[in-house]
Write a protein that holds these residues in place. Sequence first.
Motif, short mmCIF file in Angstrom:
data_model
loop_
_atom_site.label_atom_id
_atom_site.label_comp_id
_atom_site.label_asym_id
_atom_site.label_seq_id
_atom_site.Cartn_x
_atom_site.Cartn_y
_atom_site.Cartn_z
N UNK A 41 0.85 -1.19 0.00
CA UNK A 41 0.00 0.00 0.00
C UNK A 41 0.89 1.25 0.00
N UNK A 42 0.35 2.40 -0.35
CA UNK A 42 1.16 3.61 -0.26
C UNK A 42 1.71 3.85 1.14
N UNK A 43 0.90 3.59 2.16
CA UNK A 43 1.36 3.82 3.54
C UNK A 43 2.52 2.89 3.90
N UNK A 45 4.78 1.81 1.90
CA UNK A 45 5.98 2.30 1.23
C UNK A 45 6.47 3.60 1.86
N UNK A 46 5.55 4.53 2.14
CA UNK A 46 5.93 5.85 2.63
C UNK A 46 6.34 5.85 4.10
N UNK A 47 5.71 4.98 4.86
CA UNK A 47 5.94 5.00 6.30
C UNK A 47 4.95 5.89 7.04
N UNK A 48 3.99 6.44 6.33
CA UNK A 48 2.92 7.24 6.95
C UNK A 48 1.70 7.17 6.04
N UNK A 49 0.54 7.51 6.59
CA UNK A 49 -0.70 7.42 5.83
C UNK A 49 -0.75 8.51 4.76
N UNK A 50 -1.35 8.16 3.63
CA UNK A 50 -1.54 9.16 2.57
C UNK A 50 -2.38 10.30 3.12
N UNK A 51 -1.90 11.51 2.92
CA UNK A 51 -2.59 12.70 3.41
C UNK A 51 -2.08 13.20 4.74
N UNK A 52 -1.27 12.41 5.41
CA UNK A 52 -0.71 12.86 6.69
C UNK A 52 0.38 13.91 6.45
N UNK A 53 1.19 13.68 5.42
CA UNK A 53 2.17 14.64 4.94
C UNK A 53 2.00 14.79 3.44
N UNK A 54 2.57 15.83 2.89
CA UNK A 54 2.58 15.99 1.44
C UNK A 54 3.80 15.25 0.87
N UNK A 146 -4.07 11.27 -4.65
CA UNK A 146 -5.11 10.34 -5.08
C UNK A 146 -4.57 9.36 -6.12
N UNK A 147 -3.65 9.82 -6.96
CA UNK A 147 -3.10 8.96 -8.00
C UNK A 147 -2.42 7.73 -7.42
N UNK A 148 -1.73 7.90 -6.29
CA UNK A 148 -1.09 6.75 -5.66
C UNK A 148 -2.14 5.71 -5.26
N UNK A 149 -3.23 6.18 -4.68
CA UNK A 149 -4.28 5.28 -4.22
C UNK A 149 -5.01 4.62 -5.38
N UNK A 150 -5.26 5.37 -6.45
CA UNK A 150 -5.93 4.80 -7.62
C UNK A 150 -5.03 3.75 -8.27
N UNK A 151 -3.73 4.05 -8.35
CA UNK A 151 -2.79 3.08 -8.92
C UNK A 151 -2.77 1.79 -8.08
N UNK A 152 -2.73 1.96 -6.76
CA UNK A 152 -2.76 0.77 -5.89
C UNK A 152 -4.07 -0.01 -6.09
#
Length: 857
Positions: A41-43, A45-54, A146-152
């Motif tokens: 998931x994006x989270x 990979x990033x280490x944080x939830x989508x939308x928590x940081x830019x 949003x693109x990250x989430x749609x791609x996932x």
Amino acid sequence: MRSPTLLLFFSLFLPLLVSGQEKPTLDYYLPAIPYDAAIPTPAQYLGYAVGEWHVSHDQLVGYLRELDRVAGRISLQVYGASHEQRPLICLTITAPENQARLDELRRQRRQLADPARSARLNPADFPAVAYMGYSIHGNEASGSHAAMLVAYYLAAAQTPEIEALLKNAVILLDPCFNPDGLQRFASWVNSRRSASLMPDPAHDEFNEPWPGGRTNHYWFDLNRDWLVMQQPESAGRVAIFQDWLPNILTDHHEMGANATFFFQPGVPSRVNPVTPARNQELTARIGAYHARLFSEKKVLFFSKENYDDFYYGKGSTYPDVNGAVGILFEQASSRGSAQMTDNGLLSFPYTIRNHVLASRSTLQALGELRVELNEYLRQFFITAVEEARQDDTRAYLFADTLNGRPLQAFLQVLRQHRVQAYPLNEDVRVNNQAFGKNRGWVVPAEQPNYRLVKAIFGRQTQFTDSIFYDISAWTLPDAFGLSWAGVDKNTYQSRWLGQSVALAEQPEALSVPPATPDIYAYVIESQGYDLPRLLAALHRANLRIQVATKPFTTGGKTFAAGSLSIPLDRQALDAAAIRQCIRQSGAQDVRIHALNNGQSAEGPDLGSSNFATLRAPRVVLVTGRGVNAADAGEIWHLLDTRYGLPPLLLDADRFSSADLDKYNVVILADGNFSRLPAEKLRQFVGGGGTLIATGASLRWLSSNGLVGLEFRNPPAAGPARQRRPYNSLDDSRRAQNLPGAIFEAELDLTHPLCFGYDTPRIPMFQGDTIFVETARNPYATPAVYSAQPLLAGYIHPRQKNLVANAAAVIVGGTGNGRIICFSGNPNFRGFWWGTNRLFANAIFFGNLISGAAIEKK
């Protein structure tokens, strides 16, 4: 108005409420369905939830590269690089069996769009294609997240519906149309984000410093560049569009924080008449899918208001003239982590989720309307050819004197849009204009891209509506400064079409006469778009260059005023080194001669005082708050990338402390310069500096007594005390804007600002209601709008008389300096090549203008 009690509540308790919110989970954004656990998931990979940081652009690209590595449904293409060398990427998402035959699928779609072959094809046999583009404005960042989430979602979802969709569709997903702007914005917002979020709109987080993250590196609005492709980001995405000819293109944006969510259709009366009615029917059909999903999720939305489908240079409108359906999405912007609005707390995750919803509803429509959309694509090009056969205009001819860079740039635009253009097979004369064999070009109307041809060459002056979201005219051959004409059915001959030729990857080397021992001087003709580029290179080599202020004849050839002389007398370089400098300048379309005698048969000799020595321009471009960033960026881009003359970018707040003794040209783009010290600018001009100003900066110069300009103002709107309906107020006021139109201007070809032009009438772009009376000094208005100036576009009836015979350019000054005032924008959006030379002449020749030919205060 909010009550004082409510405001007190928000001010005391809202930061605690925001800090106490739970982090958004995947279920907040996506349906609770099975997902492939092998795909991160994006989270994760990033280490944080989508939308928590830019996310930064590199984080965004990194995650999508990971999806490409692990997901069989995804392939990643790097299609270019931004100015700051960030990769431009696009994901192709489809079933694994389709991934193995992408080239075949592309070729099949080209057949579906070819009227000569499509009749025997069944649209039901073809997959549908969606091109989903996010965050073309970098500070509208919810799209890229949003693109990250749609791609996932498309890579990992394990449902029969997704399987069926991907079997019958190809999704092109571009996660960020504007990498440089997104990076600039993310850096700002993250650096101002508090652990306990502060939602007050006055907080730094929501108020970016100038120029903001909306634009690309050179401050261009990339969502106005689809048609003209003056930026690398645009050229890359148009190539993808033309390769695939998608059925739907989605363009994900943000708007003011106090709005809700918009999806098309837009205002019905503001659709470009070239767009088929069926396009808007399909737009409404797709809109119903958005309405159902947003209503189900209890999200406020609207359509058929505010936004239009007129200018084909926008991402949501360019598809409409290419057989696709363009869809604009506008989400109210949090412009940071969470902001209070008229509709309550607007969080960044909420804005991201809405773009995910819009993406999902689009994909549902794509799957269910697949056959209809493919049939529309086929019929679009069939009916285009049929309409062309009924059009009185059967072709368009165009040329320029030197077969120079603007012509080549225009041809490149046509080729990138797959518009058929052919060299002329014989000499042709139309409307008293001559077009030479193999030098002129012809675009036949009867071709599959007929509608796009009309959009490029059209000069519309009659409209059903008087309000425009963007410009109302953009006739490209006018903008590129070309001679051109439409050809009617009684005149056009198909035998004019020569053999189609490919554009050269590399331009031919500049022809420079050899450095023989008897050379007295190199002389360069006044014409040529690249003359400023050559001049800049010669100045860098510390050569002494002179410009002829009067015509002269030598060696059987007459040279116009504005021609350059590089005498060998007392130069720092010899003839061979000068020749090498010219060849390495990067200039293409200039004509160079070698003279072995300084005496002229007619006109001044080369040693005459009528050959003025040029000073090397050292340019300051004022930037910062109040300056129109787009206009300033166009100037920066022009000087840096086309002329090799990078300006000093100087923020207005630092102007008072700057040492201007090292510079001799200051440029004020359109804007409000209330923070600029007028007295220091006055001293700069008085000491011999050249000040160049465009647009609204003229009003600031006039109000501070630097120039004596008389502005034309529109007459009163109707009889006094006339009552009008309240609900007409907004439209009435907006109709009086000048949305960008093209006017005919008359040039004084003997004036230094007009050197290099060979025709006394040219098109000029005007995008603001800055109308100026001609100067009292009869020599101080080198360019004036004609008596019947409107060539293309809309102008309010109250303003028509304001343009006629108004000054397009006025020269003022004080002391030894000159102030050159452009009422419009000669560098508009980088595609007004035809008037760039006026601006360049102001830089290189402005100080040569006689003190007797200026409008004094």
